[in-house]
Scaffold this motif. Structure first.
Motif, PDB file in Angstrom:
ATOM      1  N   LEU A   1      73.067 -15.066   8.353  1.00 12.51           N
ATOM      2  CA  LEU A   1      72.988 -14.253   7.136  1.00 12.51           C
ATOM      3  C   LEU A   1      71.533 -13.924   6.804  1.00 12.51           C
ATOM      4  O   LEU A   1      70.649 -14.766   6.923  1.00 12.51           O
ATOM      5  N   LEU A   2      71.301 -12.698   6.367  1.00 10.26           N
ATOM      6  CA  LEU A   2      69.965 -12.267   5.972  1.00 10.26           C
ATOM      7  C   LEU A   2      69.724 -12.654   4.521  1.00 10.26           C
ATOM      8  O   LEU A   2      70.472 -12.260   3.622  1.00 10.26           O
ATOM      9  N   LEU A   3      68.673 -13.422   4.285  1.00  7.87           N
ATOM     10  CA  LEU A   3      68.241 -13.827   2.943  1.00  7.87           C
ATOM     11  C   LEU A   3      66.982 -13.051   2.602  1.00  7.87           C
ATOM     12  O   LEU A   3      66.023 -13.035   3.382  1.00  7.87           O
ATOM     13  N   GLN A   4      66.977 -12.409   1.442  1.00  2.61           N
ATOM     14  CA  GLN A   4      65.786 -11.659   1.013  1.00  2.61           C
ATOM     15  C   GLN A   4      65.503 -11.925  -0.467  1.00  2.61           C
ATOM     16  O   GLN A   4      66.430 -12.078  -1.276  1.00  2.61           O
ATOM     17  N   THR A   5      64.220 -11.947  -0.791  1.00  2.00           N
ATOM     18  CA  THR A   5      63.755 -11.975  -2.177  1.00  2.00           C
ATOM     19  C   THR A   5      62.973 -10.700  -2.430  1.00  2.00           C
ATOM     20  O   THR A   5      62.151 -10.292  -1.596  1.00  2.00           O
ATOM     21  N   ARG A   6      63.240 -10.063  -3.566  1.00  2.00           N
ATOM     22  CA  ARG A   6      62.518  -8.857  -3.957  1.00  2.00           C
ATOM     23  C   ARG A   6      61.853  -9.098  -5.306  1.00  2.00           C
ATOM     24  O   ARG A   6      62.483  -9.640  -6.226  1.00  2.00           O
ATOM     25  N   LEU A   7      60.607  -8.694  -5.416  1.00  3.77           N
ATOM     26  CA  LEU A   7      59.881  -8.751  -6.681  1.00  3.77           C
ATOM     27  C   LEU A   7      59.545  -7.331  -7.092  1.00  3.77           C
ATOM     28  O   LEU A   7      58.830  -6.620  -6.374  1.00  3.77           O
ATOM     29  N   ASN A   8      60.108  -6.909  -8.216  1.00  8.73           N
ATOM     30  CA  ASN A   8      59.934  -5.532  -8.697  1.00  8.73           C
ATOM     31  C   ASN A   8      60.293  -4.520  -7.621  1.00  8.73           C
ATOM     32  O   ASN A   8      59.632  -3.500  -7.436  1.00  8.73           O
ATOM     33  N   GLY A   9      61.369  -4.819  -6.881  1.00 10.54           N
ATOM     34  CA  GLY A   9      61.891  -3.910  -5.863  1.00 10.54           C
ATOM     35  C   GLY A   9      61.270  -4.040  -4.497  1.00 10.54           C
ATOM     36  O   GLY A   9      61.790  -3.464  -3.529  1.00 10.54           O
ATOM     37  N   GLU A  10      60.188  -4.785  -4.364  1.00 11.37           N
ATOM     38  CA  GLU A  10      59.517  -4.944  -3.067  1.00 11.37           C
ATOM     39  C   GLU A  10      60.000  -6.223  -2.390  1.00 11.37           C
ATOM     40  O   GLU A  10      60.039  -7.296  -3.005  1.00 11.37           O
ATOM     41  N   VAL A  11      60.373  -6.115  -1.109  1.00 11.97           N
ATOM     42  CA  VAL A  11      60.805  -7.296  -0.362  1.00 11.97           C
ATOM     43  C   VAL A  11      59.602  -8.197  -0.117  1.00 11.97           C
ATOM     44  O   VAL A  11      58.603  -7.784   0.480  1.00 11.97           O
ATOM     45  N   VAL A  12      59.698  -9.440  -0.593  1.00 16.96           N
ATOM     46  CA  VAL A  12      58.595 -10.396  -0.430  1.00 16.96           C
ATOM     47  C   VAL A  12      58.982 -11.578   0.458  1.00 16.96           C
ATOM     48  O   VAL A  12      58.113 -12.313   0.939  1.00 16.96           O
ATOM     49  N   GLN A  13      60.272 -11.776   0.676  1.00 15.93           N
ATOM     50  CA  GLN A  13      60.753 -12.798   1.603  1.00 15.93           C
ATOM     51  C   GLN A  13      61.936 -12.222   2.366  1.00 15.93           C
ATOM     52  O   GLN A  13      62.781 -11.546   1.774  1.00 15.93           O
ATOM     53  N   SER A  14      62.001 -12.502   3.668  1.00 14.55           N
ATOM     54  CA  SER A  14      63.114 -12.007   4.470  1.00 14.55           C
ATOM     55  C   SER A  14      63.257 -12.887   5.702  1.00 14.55           C
ATOM     56  O   SER A  14      62.305 -13.059   6.463  1.00 14.55           O
ATOM     57  N   ALA A  15      64.447 -13.465   5.880  1.00 15.25           N
ATOM     58  CA  ALA A  15      64.673 -14.340   7.025  1.00 15.25           C
ATOM     59  C   ALA A  15      66.168 -14.508   7.236  1.00 15.25           C
ATOM     60  O   ALA A  15      66.975 -14.243   6.342  1.00 15.25           O
ATOM     61  N   SER A  16      66.529 -14.963   8.420  1.00 15.28           N
ATOM     62  CA  SER A  16      67.913 -15.296   8.728  1.00 15.28           C
ATOM     63  C   SER A  16      68.165 -16.767   8.428  1.00 15.28           C
ATOM     64  O   SER A  16      67.285 -17.619   8.637  1.00 15.28           O
ATOM     65  N   THR A  17      69.371 -17.062   7.981  1.00 13.91           N
ATOM     66  CA  THR A  17      69.738 -18.462   7.789  1.00 13.91           C
ATOM     67  C   THR A  17      69.702 -19.240   9.109  1.00 13.91           C
ATOM     68  O   THR A  17      69.618 -20.467   9.095  1.00 13.91           O
ATOM     69  N   ASP A  18      69.754 -18.541  10.234  1.00 13.17           N
ATOM     70  CA  ASP A  18      69.642 -19.219  11.531  1.00 13.17           C
ATOM     71  C   ASP A  18      68.260 -19.836  11.731  1.00 13.17           C
ATOM     72  O   ASP A  18      68.085 -20.669  12.635  1.00 13.17           O
ATOM     73  N   ASP A  19      67.297 -19.410  10.911  1.00  9.90           N
ATOM     74  CA  ASP A  19      65.929 -19.930  11.048  1.00  9.90           C
ATOM     75  C   ASP A  19      65.723 -21.253  10.303  1.00  9.90           C
ATOM     76  O   ASP A  19      64.630 -21.818  10.378  1.00  9.90           O
ATOM     77  N   MET A  20      66.738 -21.742   9.605  1.00 12.10           N
ATOM     78  CA  MET A  20      66.580 -23.015   8.911  1.00 12.10           C
ATOM     79  C   MET A  20      66.372 -24.138   9.936  1.00 12.10           C
ATOM     80  O   MET A  20      67.068 -24.210  10.941  1.00 12.10           O
ATOM     81  N   VAL A  21      65.419 -25.003   9.661  1.00 13.58           N
ATOM     82  CA  VAL A  21      65.149 -26.133  10.553  1.00 13.58           C
ATOM     83  C   VAL A  21      66.340 -27.088  10.554  1.00 13.58           C
ATOM     84  O   VAL A  21      66.785 -27.560  11.608  1.00 13.58           O
TER      85      VAL A  21
END
Length: 282
Positions: A196-216
């Motif tokens: 799953l793609l997880l993203q955080t946006r601040l004022n509409g700008e993507v500031v974090q983006s990663a796949s849940t497959d990247d969890m350690v």
């Protein structure tokens, strides 16, 4: 199934989403339902009344307001560990949150009025809510303990987080941990939240983006490892970690201020949205 907790007639009320509406389930808390060992899907189908209320305009509450434990996982994405200038741990980095730090979807995350902090940082994450627990849970059995998943923004007051080697204070200012909007049962999502793609946006700008497959440490591993030390209980919440891109690691730093809008989204799960507000002077 997507269960929401909302205010109705001055009382916290559970409901299940039904298209653009919410079908009322009643005023028993989700904590109580889970403690009784009830399967959420079957319980909600039997409990759902004919009464519906529009989702638009509802005042939502966190899915659970007083979970028995909120166990947060730090440094669970290698790129975030690198930007934070830590060596990657071989064991989950755990810290606790308290219930008074929680805030609902579409409610303001509060930037505290402390003189030695410039702002509030964002951390988009996924929360795992347990239906059952115990000690020494085998990894193969761990996903069977999950009641559902939700979104979380682990708002962090970094200056206080790093005042001491323990992160607790900076992670527990009142009304900084956004949680919601739904509790989504596992049958609606890939097993173990894979891919799953997880993203955080601040004022509409993507500031974090990663796949849940990247969890350690994936969801099953976290449940199993934590249970070797701590008795897990129905209603416990495990906040599973954030990817790289936090504001504190940037040059210049990107910290949230009053009026900012922060959104955490995961495909298939929706969006958790909060406006940032300054704490009112006392």
């Amino acid at each position: 199934m997507r269960i929401v907790n909302f205010m109705k007639d001055g009382r916290a009320t559970l409901g299940v989403r039904d298209g653009e509406d919410v079908r009322v389930l009643g005023t028993e808390t989700l904590e109580s339902v889970l403690a009784r060992g009830v399967g959420l899907n079957e319980w909600a189908r039997k409990q759902a009344s004919e009464e519906k209320v529009p989702m638009v305009g509802l005042q939502l509450l966190p899915p659970l307001q007083r979970p028995p434990k909120i166990l947060c996982v730090g440094l669970n994405f290698a790129d975030h560990t690198k930007e934070s200038k830590y060596d990657q741990p071989t064991y989950p980095t755990l810290f606790l949150r308290v219930n008074t730090s929680l805030v609902a979807h579409d409610q303001p995350m509060i930037r505290p009025s402390v003189s030695d902090s410039d702002g509030l940082d964002f951390e988009g994450e996924i929360a795992v809510v347990l239906a059952k627990g115990g000690r020494h849970i085998a990894r193969a059995d761990a996903l069977g303990c999950v009641a559902g998943y939700s979104l979380f923004n682990d708002g962090s007051v970094r200056e206080y987080q790093f005042k001491t080697p323990q992160w607790t204070v900076g992670k527990n200012f009142d009304t900084t941990g956004a949680f919601g909007p739904d509790l989504i049962t596992p049958d609606e999502l890939p097993v173990g939240l894979k891919g799953l793609l997880l993203q955080t946006r601040l004022n509409g700008e993507v500031v974090q983006s990663a796949s849940t497959d990247d969890m350690v440490f994936d969801v099953a591993s976290l449940i199993s490892i934590i249970s070797d030390a701590i008795t897990l209980e129905p209603g416990d919440v495990i906040v599973s970690g954030t990817p790289s891109g936090i504001g504190w690691a940037r040059t210049p730093k990107l910290l949230m201020k009053a009026g900012d809008v922060c959104e955490v989204s995961v495909e298939g799960m929706g969006t958790l949205r909060n406006v940032i507000a300054d704490e009112r002077p006392r």
